[in-house]
Design a protein around this motif. Structure first.
Motif, PDB file in Angstrom:
ATOM      1  N   PHE A 101      36.048  33.045   4.391  1.00 43.19           N
ATOM      2  CA  PHE A 101      35.214  32.267   5.303  1.00 43.19           C
ATOM      3  C   PHE A 101      34.233  31.426   4.494  1.00 43.19           C
ATOM      4  O   PHE A 101      33.741  31.880   3.452  1.00 43.19           O
ATOM      5  CB  PHE A 101      34.444  33.205   6.233  1.00 43.19           C
ATOM      6  CG  PHE A 101      35.332  34.057   7.085  1.00 43.19           C
ATOM      7  CD1 PHE A 101      35.748  33.624   8.339  1.00 43.19           C
ATOM      8  CD2 PHE A 101      35.785  35.289   6.640  1.00 43.19           C
ATOM      9  CE1 PHE A 101      36.578  34.402   9.124  1.00 43.19           C
ATOM     10  CE2 PHE A 101      36.621  36.073   7.408  1.00 43.19           C
ATOM     11  CZ  PHE A 101      37.020  35.625   8.658  1.00 43.19           C
ATOM     12  N   PRO A 102      33.928  30.212   4.946  1.00 44.78           N
ATOM     13  CA  PRO A 102      33.011  29.340   4.199  1.00 44.78           C
ATOM     14  C   PRO A 102      31.685  30.023   3.902  1.00 44.78           C
ATOM     15  O   PRO A 102      31.168  30.801   4.719  1.00 44.78           O
ATOM     16  CB  PRO A 102      32.817  28.141   5.136  1.00 44.78           C
ATOM     17  CG  PRO A 102      34.013  28.154   6.032  1.00 44.78           C
ATOM     18  CD  PRO A 102      34.382  29.591   6.202  1.00 44.78           C
ATOM     19  N   SER A 103      31.124  29.739   2.730  1.00 42.84           N
ATOM     20  CA  SER A 103      29.869  30.385   2.327  1.00 42.84           C
ATOM     21  C   SER A 103      28.721  30.057   3.275  1.00 42.84           C
ATOM     22  O   SER A 103      27.746  30.810   3.357  1.00 42.84           O
ATOM     23  CB  SER A 103      29.508  29.968   0.901  1.00 42.84           C
ATOM     24  OG  SER A 103      29.382  28.563   0.804  1.00 42.84           O
ATOM     25  N   THR A 104      28.825  28.966   4.025  1.00 42.53           N
ATOM     26  CA  THR A 104      27.758  28.588   4.958  1.00 42.53           C
ATOM     27  C   THR A 104      27.589  29.612   6.076  1.00 42.53           C
ATOM     28  O   THR A 104      26.510  29.708   6.670  1.00 42.53           O
ATOM     29  CB  THR A 104      28.048  27.213   5.579  1.00 42.53           C
ATOM     30  OG1 THR A 104      29.385  27.216   6.118  1.00 42.53           O
ATOM     31  CG2 THR A 104      27.952  26.112   4.529  1.00 42.53           C
ATOM     32  N   LEU A 105      28.638  30.395   6.358  1.00 41.77           N
ATOM     33  CA  LEU A 105      28.550  31.359   7.453  1.00 41.77           C
ATOM     34  C   LEU A 105      27.543  32.458   7.175  1.00 41.77           C
ATOM     35  O   LEU A 105      27.022  33.081   8.103  1.00 41.77           O
ATOM     36  CB  LEU A 105      29.928  31.991   7.711  1.00 41.77           C
ATOM     37  CG  LEU A 105      30.738  31.384   8.858  1.00 41.77           C
ATOM     38  CD1 LEU A 105      31.071  29.940   8.573  1.00 41.77           C
ATOM     39  CD2 LEU A 105      32.016  32.183   9.102  1.00 41.77           C
ATOM     40  N   ILE A 106      27.234  32.689   5.883  1.00 37.54           N
ATOM     41  CA  ILE A 106      26.300  33.756   5.536  1.00 37.54           C
ATOM     42  C   ILE A 106      24.896  33.444   6.035  1.00 37.54           C
ATOM     43  O   ILE A 106      24.056  34.331   6.194  1.00 37.54           O
ATOM     44  CB  ILE A 106      26.289  33.997   3.997  1.00 37.54           C
ATOM     45  CG1 ILE A 106      25.821  35.418   3.672  1.00 37.54           C
ATOM     46  CG2 ILE A 106      25.458  32.965   3.269  1.00 37.54           C
ATOM     47  CD1 ILE A 106      26.837  36.478   3.909  1.00 37.54           C
ATOM     48  N   HIS A 107      24.616  32.168   6.308  1.00 44.66           N
ATOM     49  CA  HIS A 107      23.295  31.759   6.797  1.00 44.66           C
ATOM     50  C   HIS A 107      23.257  31.617   8.315  1.00 44.66           C
ATOM     51  O   HIS A 107      22.234  31.222   8.870  1.00 44.66           O
ATOM     52  CB  HIS A 107      22.896  30.423   6.155  1.00 44.66           C
ATOM     53  CG  HIS A 107      22.952  30.430   4.663  1.00 44.66           C
ATOM     54  ND1 HIS A 107      22.150  31.244   3.895  1.00 44.66           N
ATOM     55  CD2 HIS A 107      23.735  29.734   3.798  1.00 44.66           C
ATOM     56  CE1 HIS A 107      22.439  31.050   2.611  1.00 44.66           C
ATOM     57  NE2 HIS A 107      23.386  30.147   2.530  1.00 44.66           N
TER      58      HIS A 107
END
Length: 313
Positions: free
Chosen positions: A139-145
């Motif tokens: 999953f794209p790293s942006t999802l962690i935020h």
């Protein structure tokens, strides 16, 4: 292209392992993906433990393995296909958890698939064995935020931690196909052994992800992931089909297969020791950017010990 034994480069050590009788016998390998066509000629002679995890949160189906897309069958062929697999005698546990859907439903299904794999490992016959888990997904790293998706990522991470710490599982996970400076979860988590891709000449693939996550350079290691020939699906008449595919999704099962060979050779290895073995024996890729290839190319290096160690079915 029909079925044939993949001619992995000599550096891989695969041919040497097979000639020594090291073929993954008895090693437990979990695969979370689109599924597996259990009647493809690469798998029809073995029993594949299979769970279809539905889109809804209710139940699951333990049935004859099928694949919603072909990706999982390709991944499983690289690991344990009868004629093309790196560890053709490994024991596959496959959960179908990916279809065309939303991030949220996929994350929920991955968590359910992980729970199922842990349950299978808890069965008496499997309870003491180290296992390998292949996750050619991300999953794209942006999802962690994201406040919406972060709770699911955190829960998935907790289950992966249980895999590592309580069940001696080594999660081997694709770093992603978004190129330099980009990476995906769960591969970017510290507890996951993340994989980038090189071609058969050992050159980094342009699509292979990389970056610094939680102070750690990712990927940890690389595998062959460009134009990899493997099983895909069957025609209506039942003819098995093969295809070449590229991606860190292909590099990851290559590394998983190498890990299975090491576990076959030394079944007493714990997950942390197995990870250390993969790092210690990696083939250095000194001409490639170190921040993109980790410790180098995963390979099997024979040990100066008795070869007749593989657990039997």
């Amino acid at each position: 292209m029909g079925n044939r034994q993949i001619n992995w480069p000599e550096e891989s050590g695969v041919e040497l392992a097979h000639s020594s009788g090291i073929r993954g016998s008895g090693v437990l390998v979990g695969v979370l993906d689109t599924g597996i066509d259990a009647d493809h000629q690469e798998f029809c002679d073995q029993t594949v433990n299979y769970r279809y995890v539905p889109l809804s949160s209710f139940g699951g189906r333990d049935v004859r393995g099928f694949d919603t897309e072909g990706h999982g069958t390709h991944v499983c062929g690289i690991i344990a296909g009868k004629d093309i697999g790196i560890a053709p005698e490994a024991k596959l546990y496959v959960a179908s958890i990916i279809e065309s859907e939303t991030y949220e439903t996929t994350l929920r299904r991955i968590i359910s698939g992980l729970d199922w794999f842990l349950e299978k490992l808890s069965e008496l016959e499997n309870s003491e064995q180290t296992a390998v888990l292949n996750m050619s997904l991300g999953f794209p790293s942006t999802l962690i935020h994201s406040s919406r998706y972060r709770p699911y990522l955190d829960r998935m991470r907790n289950v992966l931690l249980n895999c590592v710490e309580k069940r001696d599982v080594l999660p081997i996970v694709a770093i992603g196909n978004d190129g330099k400076g980009e990476y995906c979860y769960p591969g970017a988590f510290k507890e996951c052994f993340s994989v980038g891709a090189v071609d058969l000449q050992g050159k980094i693939a342009n699509f292979s992800g990389s970056g610094i996550s939680e102070g750690t350079i990712k990927p940890d290691i690389v595998g062959y992931g460009v134009d990899i020939h493997s099983s895909l699906e069957r025609k209506c008449e039942g003819q098995s089909i093969y295809e070449k595919m590229s991606g860190t999704s292909m590099a990851t099962p290559y590394v998983t297969g190498i890990a299975a060979l090491y576990l076959c050779d030394k079944p007493q290895l714990k997950a942390k020791e197995l990870k250390a073995k993969l790092i210690e024996t990696a083939f250095p890729l000194s001409t490639q950017p170190p921040e993109r290839v980790g410790v180098g190319l995963a390979r099997f290096v024979p040990q100066l010990t008795d070869r007749a160690n593989c657990p039997k079915e």
